[in-house]
Design an enzyme around this catalytic site. Structure first.
Site, PDB file in Angstrom:
ATOM      1  N   PHE A 141      44.445  27.090  46.773  1.00  0.00           N
ATOM      2  CA  PHE A 141      45.686  27.864  46.882  1.00  0.00           C
ATOM      3  C   PHE A 141      45.322  29.339  46.797  1.00  0.00           C
ATOM      4  O   PHE A 141      44.818  29.792  45.761  1.00  0.00           O
ATOM      5  CB  PHE A 141      46.588  27.455  45.708  1.00  0.00           C
ATOM      6  CG  PHE A 141      47.855  28.226  45.511  1.00  0.00           C
ATOM      7  CD1 PHE A 141      49.033  27.822  46.140  1.00  0.00           C
ATOM      8  CD2 PHE A 141      47.905  29.322  44.649  1.00  0.00           C
ATOM      9  CE1 PHE A 141      50.228  28.505  45.914  1.00  0.00           C
ATOM     10  CE2 PHE A 141      49.088  30.006  44.424  1.00  0.00           C
ATOM     11  CZ  PHE A 141      50.246  29.596  45.056  1.00  0.00           C
ATOM     12  N   PRO A 146      41.952  40.778  45.418  1.00  0.00           N
ATOM     13  CA  PRO A 146      41.186  41.639  44.507  1.00  0.00           C
ATOM     14  C   PRO A 146      42.068  42.702  43.842  1.00  0.00           C
ATOM     15  O   PRO A 146      41.911  42.986  42.662  1.00  0.00           O
ATOM     16  CB  PRO A 146      40.131  42.272  45.429  1.00  0.00           C
ATOM     17  CG  PRO A 146      39.949  41.270  46.532  1.00  0.00           C
ATOM     18  CD  PRO A 146      41.279  40.606  46.725  1.00  0.00           C
ATOM     19  N   TRP A 174      39.411  34.774  43.182  1.00  0.00           N
ATOM     20  CA  TRP A 174      39.639  33.915  42.013  1.00  0.00           C
ATOM     21  C   TRP A 174      40.295  32.608  42.412  1.00  0.00           C
ATOM     22  O   TRP A 174      41.191  32.132  41.721  1.00  0.00           O
ATOM     23  CB  TRP A 174      40.511  34.626  40.959  1.00  0.00           C
ATOM     24  CG  TRP A 174      39.980  35.923  40.499  1.00  0.00           C
ATOM     25  CD1 TRP A 174      40.506  37.153  40.754  1.00  0.00           C
ATOM     26  CD2 TRP A 174      38.799  36.149  39.711  1.00  0.00           C
ATOM     27  NE1 TRP A 174      39.741  38.130  40.181  1.00  0.00           N
ATOM     28  CE2 TRP A 174      38.681  37.536  39.529  1.00  0.00           C
ATOM     29  CE3 TRP A 174      37.834  35.307  39.150  1.00  0.00           C
ATOM     30  CZ2 TRP A 174      37.637  38.108  38.820  1.00  0.00           C
ATOM     31  CZ3 TRP A 174      36.797  35.877  38.439  1.00  0.00           C
ATOM     32  CH2 TRP A 174      36.712  37.250  38.280  1.00  0.00           C
ATOM     33  N   ASN A 252      55.039  27.674  39.221  1.00  0.00           N
ATOM     34  CA  ASN A 252      55.867  27.115  38.165  1.00  0.00           C
ATOM     35  C   ASN A 252      55.525  25.639  37.922  1.00  0.00           C
ATOM     36  O   ASN A 252      55.482  25.179  36.783  1.00  0.00           O
ATOM     37  CB  ASN A 252      57.343  27.266  38.539  1.00  0.00           C
ATOM     38  CG  ASN A 252      58.236  27.030  37.360  1.00  0.00           C
ATOM     39  OD1 ASN A 252      58.051  27.645  36.310  1.00  0.00           O
ATOM     40  ND2 ASN A 252      59.166  26.121  37.511  1.00  0.00           N
ATOM     41  N   GLY A 351      31.134  26.831  11.808  1.00  0.00           N
ATOM     42  CA  GLY A 351      30.021  27.705  11.472  1.00  0.00           C
ATOM     43  C   GLY A 351      29.105  27.924  12.665  1.00  0.00           C
ATOM     44  O   GLY A 351      29.572  28.026  13.809  1.00  0.00           O
ATOM     45  N   GLU A 375      47.880  31.669  36.327  1.00  0.00           N
ATOM     46  CA  GLU A 375      49.261  31.140  36.356  1.00  0.00           C
ATOM     47  C   GLU A 375      50.208  32.023  35.560  1.00  0.00           C
ATOM     48  O   GLU A 375      51.130  31.542  34.916  1.00  0.00           O
ATOM     49  CB  GLU A 375      49.323  29.710  35.785  1.00  0.00           C
ATOM     50  CG  GLU A 375      48.281  28.777  36.302  1.00  0.00           C
ATOM     51  CD  GLU A 375      48.627  28.194  37.648  1.00  0.00           C
ATOM     52  OE1 GLU A 375      49.755  28.427  38.107  1.00  0.00           O
ATOM     53  OE2 GLU A 375      47.755  27.551  38.240  1.00  0.00           O
ATOM     54  N   GLY A 376      49.957  33.347  35.597  1.00  0.00           N
ATOM     55  CA  GLY A 376      50.795  34.289  34.855  1.00  0.00           C
ATOM     56  C   GLY A 376      50.207  34.552  33.489  1.00  0.00           C
ATOM     57  O   GLY A 376      50.012  33.626  32.688  1.00  0.00           O
ATOM     58  N   THR A 377      49.893  35.827  33.232  1.00  0.00           N
ATOM     59  CA  THR A 377      49.333  36.181  31.930  1.00  0.00           C
ATOM     60  C   THR A 377      50.421  36.125  30.848  1.00  0.00           C
ATOM     61  O   THR A 377      51.615  36.056  31.157  1.00  0.00           O
ATOM     62  CB  THR A 377      48.759  37.613  31.954  1.00  0.00           C
ATOM     63  OG1 THR A 377      49.854  38.508  32.209  1.00  0.00           O
ATOM     64  CG2 THR A 377      47.698  37.792  33.040  1.00  0.00           C
TER      65      THR A 377
HETATM   66  C1  LIG Z   1      39.274  30.958  36.503  1.00  0.00           C
HETATM   67  C2  LIG Z   1      40.412  31.470  37.311  1.00  0.00           C
HETATM   68  C3  LIG Z   1      40.965  30.687  38.308  1.00  0.00           C
HETATM   69  C4  LIG Z   1      42.001  31.180  39.112  1.00  0.00           C
HETATM   70  N1  LIG Z   1      42.507  30.402  40.132  1.00  0.00           N
HETATM   71  C5  LIG Z   1      43.402  30.950  41.011  1.00  0.00           C
HETATM   72  C6  LIG Z   1      43.825  30.217  42.170  1.00  0.00           C
HETATM   73  O1  LIG Z   1      43.450  29.064  42.376  1.00  0.00           O
HETATM   74  N2  LIG Z   1      44.651  30.836  43.073  1.00  0.00           N
HETATM   75  C7  LIG Z   1      45.092  32.115  42.877  1.00  0.00           C
HETATM   76  O2  LIG Z   1      45.841  32.610  43.732  1.00  0.00           O
HETATM   77  N3  LIG Z   1      44.728  32.833  41.763  1.00  0.00           N
HETATM   78  C8  LIG Z   1      43.885  32.279  40.845  1.00  0.00           C
HETATM   79  N4  LIG Z   1      43.481  33.003  39.733  1.00  0.00           N
HETATM   80  C9  LIG Z   1      43.921  34.388  39.592  1.00  0.00           C
HETATM   81  C10 LIG Z   1      44.923  34.600  38.481  1.00  0.00           C
HETATM   82  O3  LIG Z   1      46.165  34.046  38.827  1.00  0.00           O
HETATM   83  C11 LIG Z   1      45.001  36.108  38.201  1.00  0.00           C
HETATM   84  O4  LIG Z   1      43.781  36.461  37.576  1.00  0.00           O
HETATM   85  C12 LIG Z   1      46.180  36.494  37.335  1.00  0.00           C
HETATM   86  O5  LIG Z   1      47.375  36.425  38.071  1.00  0.00           O
HETATM   87  C13 LIG Z   1      46.044  37.919  36.760  1.00  0.00           C
HETATM   88  O6  LIG Z   1      45.727  38.805  37.750  1.00  0.00           O
HETATM   89  P1  LIG Z   1      44.516  39.843  37.538  1.00  0.00           P
HETATM   90  O7  LIG Z   1      43.329  39.078  37.079  1.00  0.00           O
HETATM   91  O8  LIG Z   1      44.402  40.625  38.785  1.00  0.00           O
HETATM   92  O9  LIG Z   1      44.963  40.769  36.347  1.00  0.00           O
HETATM   93  P2  LIG Z   1      45.933  42.043  36.429  1.00  0.00           P
HETATM   94  O10 LIG Z   1      47.182  41.671  37.153  1.00  0.00           O
HETATM   95  O11 LIG Z   1      45.149  43.210  36.917  1.00  0.00           O
HETATM   96  O12 LIG Z   1      46.283  42.241  34.897  1.00  0.00           O
HETATM   97  C14 LIG Z   1      45.370  42.842  33.960  1.00  0.00           C
HETATM   98  C15 LIG Z   1      46.089  42.958  32.624  1.00  0.00           C
HETATM   99  O13 LIG Z   1      47.242  43.806  32.777  1.00  0.00           O
HETATM  100  C16 LIG Z   1      48.403  43.128  32.323  1.00  0.00           C
HETATM  101  N5  LIG Z   1      49.578  43.537  33.092  1.00  0.00           N
HETATM  102  C17 LIG Z   1      49.734  43.518  34.443  1.00  0.00           C
HETATM  103  N6  LIG Z   1      50.971  43.942  34.771  1.00  0.00           N
HETATM  104  C18 LIG Z   1      51.605  44.214  33.604  1.00  0.00           C
HETATM  105  C19 LIG Z   1      52.902  44.691  33.267  1.00  0.00           C
HETATM  106  N7  LIG Z   1      53.844  44.925  34.201  1.00  0.00           N
HETATM  107  N8  LIG Z   1      53.196  44.871  31.960  1.00  0.00           N
HETATM  108  C20 LIG Z   1      52.278  44.607  31.008  1.00  0.00           C
HETATM  109  N9  LIG Z   1      51.031  44.160  31.253  1.00  0.00           N
HETATM  110  C21 LIG Z   1      50.702  43.970  32.539  1.00  0.00           C
HETATM  111  C22 LIG Z   1      48.083  41.650  32.521  1.00  0.00           C
HETATM  112  O14 LIG Z   1      48.907  40.844  31.714  1.00  0.00           O
HETATM  113  C23 LIG Z   1      46.610  41.616  32.131  1.00  0.00           C
HETATM  114  O15 LIG Z   1      46.503  41.560  30.723  1.00  0.00           O
HETATM  115  C24 LIG Z   1      42.491  32.492  38.880  1.00  0.00           C
HETATM  116  C25 LIG Z   1      41.948  33.259  37.824  1.00  0.00           C
HETATM  117  C26 LIG Z   1      40.927  32.764  37.052  1.00  0.00           C
HETATM  118  C27 LIG Z   1      40.371  33.599  35.946  1.00  0.00           C
END
Ligand SMILES: Cc1cc2nc3c(=O)[nH]c(=O)nc-3n(C[C@H](O)[C@H](O)[C@H](O)COP(=O)(O)OP(=O)(O)OC[C@H]3O[C@@H](n4cnc5c(N)ncnc54)[C@H](O)[C@@H]3O)c2cc1C
Length: 396
Positions: A141, A146, A174, A252, A351, A375-377
């Site tokens: 998916f 980047p 990712w 979701n 430990g 899936e949403g931080t």
């Molecule tokens: C192992 C792994 C597997 C994954 N698999 C998939 C996949 O199959 N398909 C896919 O499409 N994606 C995938 N992802 C991507 C994942 O969904 C994204 O990493 C995630 O949505 C966060 O995006 P980002 O890493 O660019 O962080 P960013 O969006 O750059 O966020 C960085 C930090 O800023 C915070 N932040 C951002 N905006 C705000 C705001 N408005 N207010 C406060 N804080 C904020 C975030 O919470 C985070 O702490 C995967 C990621 C990982 C690590």
């Protein structure tokens, strides 16, 4: 405890303290038991090695298909048509093994099969769903890019019409299963808004590059998808949805599985810490006999019990058609946060042994760092719930 306070039928199982088991149907217990047995026999013996080497054993895909776990909550086209609670229980057991296995099943079922089932044409469903359900084909998916993670609306990947074809350009990062996938559901910007495309990975101009040097979710393939003038027929577009609500609805579904899965990882950490605390002797006594250690174990148990009940409650709501995305946000936010706290606390109880792959704890702990982000931080789910209760969006 006296019999006055503890009835004759009360049982205090350290792994199911609140007897959540009794809230499940026979069928749900059967599904859970089947997945638990499979994880014991097929995941646990090999997981340390797979994690260390950074590989996902692709050959298990057909076994997961035979077990009926791929797209198990979907109807028809070879899917099991199980309840949301059964799907959740399967996720819990898989993630008690390793988050990489639950991720594989989540991506295949909720992020690839779900959009094809819900938004796809009859032709797309017939072509892909039975093979994906059997594990003969693997899906991925592609939403994240980047420069656009939490804010996928800014995506740069485009799909432009050329005659009766679509031409896709851009990159996704990712992407779970990317490097081993036969089909990718790719979300791209079009003149009409964001649309989904079913992209066979052998299409000309489509390539992948795996992400290496991960210290988390190592038994899972994570890749970049590169799309350079990928020409697809009109029939490759998902006809049933336009706009970000398409990919968000898939997420979701998948994060509902995480609500359960996180409690599986947490249970494995808690059980490991409990066993260790009972047997590890320091100062002439098992460390589990110290009050400080007992407090840690009890805190873990309390959060594990609450999180498991929350997962079950959300599952029942989902089965009754009463669940909103913000409910799932609350579950993901709480249960992943709680699971990470449990894993970190368990790591400390072990430990020095807690830092090795001899015990499952640090593997789960590291995996959960990915689960926290994808899936949403936490922050994004906090904002989704914040908006729901105040009516005020605070993303920008
Ligand atoms: C192992 C792994 C597997 C994954 N698999 C998939 C996949 O199959 N398909 C896919 O499409 N994606 C995938 N992802 C991507 C994942 O969904 C994204 O990493 C995630 O949505 C966060 O995006 P980002 O890493 O660019 O962080 P960013 O969006 O750059 O966020 C960085 C930090 O800023 C915070 N932040 C951002 N905006 C705000 C705001 N408005 N207010 C406060 N804080 C904020 C975030 O919470 C985070 O702490 C995967 C990621 C990982 C690590």
């Amino acid at each position: 405890m006296s019999t006055a306070t503890r009835g004759p039928s009360a049982r205090l199982d350290p792994s199911d303290f609140l007897d959540v088991d009794s809230l499940l149907s026979d069928e749900e217990r059967l599904i859970r038991g089947t997945v638990r047995d499979w994880v014991r026999s097929r995941v646990l013996p090999g997981i340390d090695d797979w994690f260390e080497r950074g590989v996902f054993p692709r050959e298990v895909a057909t076994e997961l298909g035979e077990l009926g776990l791929l797209g198990m909550h979907l109807e028809g086209y070879g899917c099991a048509g199980a309840s949301a609670v059964s799907y959740g229980l399967a996720c819990q057991e898989l993630e008690a093994g390793d988050s990489g296995f639950r991720s594989f099943v989540s991506v295949q079922g909720s992020l690839v099969m779900f959009p094809i089932r819900r938004y796809g044409s009859e032709e797309q469903r017939r072509e892909w769903l039975p093979r994906l359900a059997r594990g003969e084909a693997i899906g991925c998916f592609g939403l994240t890019e980047p420069d656009f993670g939490s804010d996928p609306g800014g995506m740069r990947t485009t799909a432009r019409r050329r005659g009766s074809d679509w031409v896709l350009n851009g990159s996704k990062l990712w992407i779970t299963n990317g490097g081993i996938a036969d089909v990718a559901v790719v979300w791209a910007r079009t003149e009409e808004g964001v649309r989904g495309f079913v992209v066979p990975t052998d299409a000309r101009g489509f390539s992948t590059r795996d992400v290496h040097r991960k210290l988390s979710l190592r038994a899972s393939v994570t890749s970049e998808l590169i799309l350079e003038d990928v020409v697809l027929p009109e029939s490759a577009a998902l006809p049933g949805v336009t706009g970000l609500k398409g990919p968000l609805s898939c997420l979701n579904e998948a994060r509902y599985g995480i609500v359960w899965g996180a409690m599986g990882a947490a249970r494995a950490c808690y059980e490991s810490a409990l066993e260790y605390a009972r047997t590890r002797v320091q100062f002439g006594r098992p460390i589990g006999s110290f009050q400080l250690t007992q407090r840690k174990l009890v805190d873990m148990l309390v959060e594990l019990s609450k999180g498991t009940l929350l997962a079950l409650h959300l599952g029942r709501m989902k089965d009754e058609g009463r669940i909103a995305p913000q409910h799932v946000s609350l579950g993901k936010l709480n249960n992943v946060r709680a699971a990470l706290e449990i894993a970190r606390e368990a790591r400390g109880v072990l430990g020095a042994n807690g830092i090795t792959l001899e015990y499952p704890v640090i593997r789960h702990m590291n995996n959960l760092e990915s689960v926290l982000t994808y899936e949403g931080t936490n922050e994004i789910h906090t904002l989704a719930i914040g908006e729901a209760i105040t009516g005020l969006p605070a993303y920008r």
